[in-house]
Design an enzyme around this catalytic site. Structure first.
Site, short mmCIF file in Angstrom:
data_model
loop_
_atom_site.label_atom_id
_atom_site.label_comp_id
_atom_site.label_asym_id
_atom_site.label_seq_id
_atom_site.Cartn_x
_atom_site.Cartn_y
_atom_site.Cartn_z
N LYS A 40 0.82 -1.21 0.00
CA LYS A 40 0.00 0.00 0.00
C LYS A 40 0.85 1.25 0.00
CE LYS A 40 -4.04 -2.07 2.24
NZ LYS A 40 -4.93 -2.04 3.43
N LYS A 78 -5.26 -10.77 -5.96
CA LYS A 78 -6.48 -11.00 -5.19
C LYS A 78 -7.64 -10.16 -5.71
CE LYS A 78 -7.16 -9.01 -1.22
NZ LYS A 78 -7.19 -8.57 0.19
N LYS A 87 -11.57 -5.52 -2.75
CA LYS A 87 -12.65 -4.55 -2.84
C LYS A 87 -12.16 -3.12 -3.04
CE LYS A 87 -13.08 -4.23 2.23
NZ LYS A 87 -12.05 -5.25 2.51
#
Length: 331
Positions: free
Chosen positions: A112, A197, A200
């Protein structure tokens, strides 16, 4: 009595990966295993740039979807993290026990932080320290089991390490938790990027099946899923990740083992069609229940209010004990 804790961040619309990898297991198994608590971990949504109104909206939607997925307030506790002060209270103590090196080794922090830097943004301190908050989320409830997907296992291992360290330094205070994972489809991959992955928070919408997608949208996304250049339908997670992802999704939705299911197909088109219909049918009751809950927002608010009160009652004695153990004066 065994105690189970897990949570989900309201950082984006929940996906098929969230459902197959976690939520369905919570409803079918984990809420029946003992004292179970499930949390919308909204404080974790603040570690990156965000729209406050969107976080509030997604927090409500996430709570509604947890209930729509089958979590029963009569069997488990459903609540919002920021409604229980003990999470933030214990988080600071975990920061005082954790090391800088442990925080910087977290894979999600590295990924991130790299994305934020590429976008030209600054990296918030909370992005570095949020694993301490996640450890506090778990340890405040003396959870025995933490059902998580593969990508969160490292955080549970950190919580274990911090619990052991705290207990050794300041006296036995916390239960040492363990991660539990479902078998098939523990990690559903992006349909367009099958080595990544199905997240969301991702921006690649065509590869993500959202729980509230209309059936025709689900079918279109699955039919456009990336497969592989090889011939025949073969389950090979490393060499044929696209096909393997579809087979795992089908196994999770319709039953069976991916390897056995592969032998039933001689074309990618037939496989995709069956996967699409299986996903539509799995999501149908969830979407219908979510629609009912949206028509009765007072019910959801009541569940969260009562859940926070129960969670507070469980967490406060443990956190108070941790404050005393580490050397703070009792109020």
């Amino acid at each position: 009595m065994a105690r189970v804790f897990s949570g989900v961040k309201p950082t984006g619309h929940l996906t098929l990966g969230n459902y197959l990898g976690a939520m369905r297991q919570w409803a079918a198994v984990d809420q029946h295993r003992g004292e179970a608590l499930f949390c919308v971990v909204d404080l974790h949504a603040l570690t990156v740039e965000h729209d406050p109104a969107r976080v509030r909206r997604l927090s409500r939607q996430t709570a509604s979807l947890l209930l729509a997925a089958g979590l029963d307030p009569e069997l488990c506790t459903v609540f919002v993290q920021s409604h229980v002060d003990e999470h933030a209270r214990l988080s600071y103590l975990m920061e005082c026990v954790a090391t800088d090196g442990e925080m910087r080794r977290m894979i999600q922090y590295k990924e991130k932080a790299a994305r934020e830097r590429v976008r030209g943004g600054s990296v918030r301190l909370s992005l570095l320290t949020y694993p301490a908050l996640m450890a506090a989320d778990i340890l405040a409830y003396n959870a025995d089991a933490v059902p998580v997907g593969d990508d969160q296992t490292q955080h549970v291992e950190l919580a274990r390490d911090l619990a052991v360290r705290f207990n050794q330094r300041y006296g036995h205070t916390f239960v040492v938790p363990r991660a539990t994972r479902p078998g098939v489809a523990a990690r559903v991959m992006n349909l367009q990027e099958p080595t990544s992955k199905m997240g969301k928070s991702d921006d690649t919408g065509p590869g993500i099946v959202y729980l509230l997608d209309e059936p025709d949208v689900v079918r279109k996304k699955v039919m456009r899923a990336v497969t592989d250049s090889g011939e025949g339908v073969v389950y090979d997670r490393e060499g044929r990740p696209g096909v393997a992802n579809l087979l795992e999704i089908l196994a999770a939705c319709a039953g069976g083992e991916p390897e056995a299911l592969a032998g039933s197909y001689d074309s990618y088109g037939a496989l995709k069609k069956d996967v699409a219909e299986a996903v539509v049918e799995v999501l149908r009751p969830l979407r219908e229940r979510h629609r009912e809950l949206c028509a009765d927002p007072g019910y959801v608010e009541g569940v969260l209010r009562q859940g926070a009160a129960r969670a507070r009652g469980v967490a406060r004695p443990t956190v108070d004990a941790a404050y005393r153990a580490i050397g703070l004066l009792a109020p």
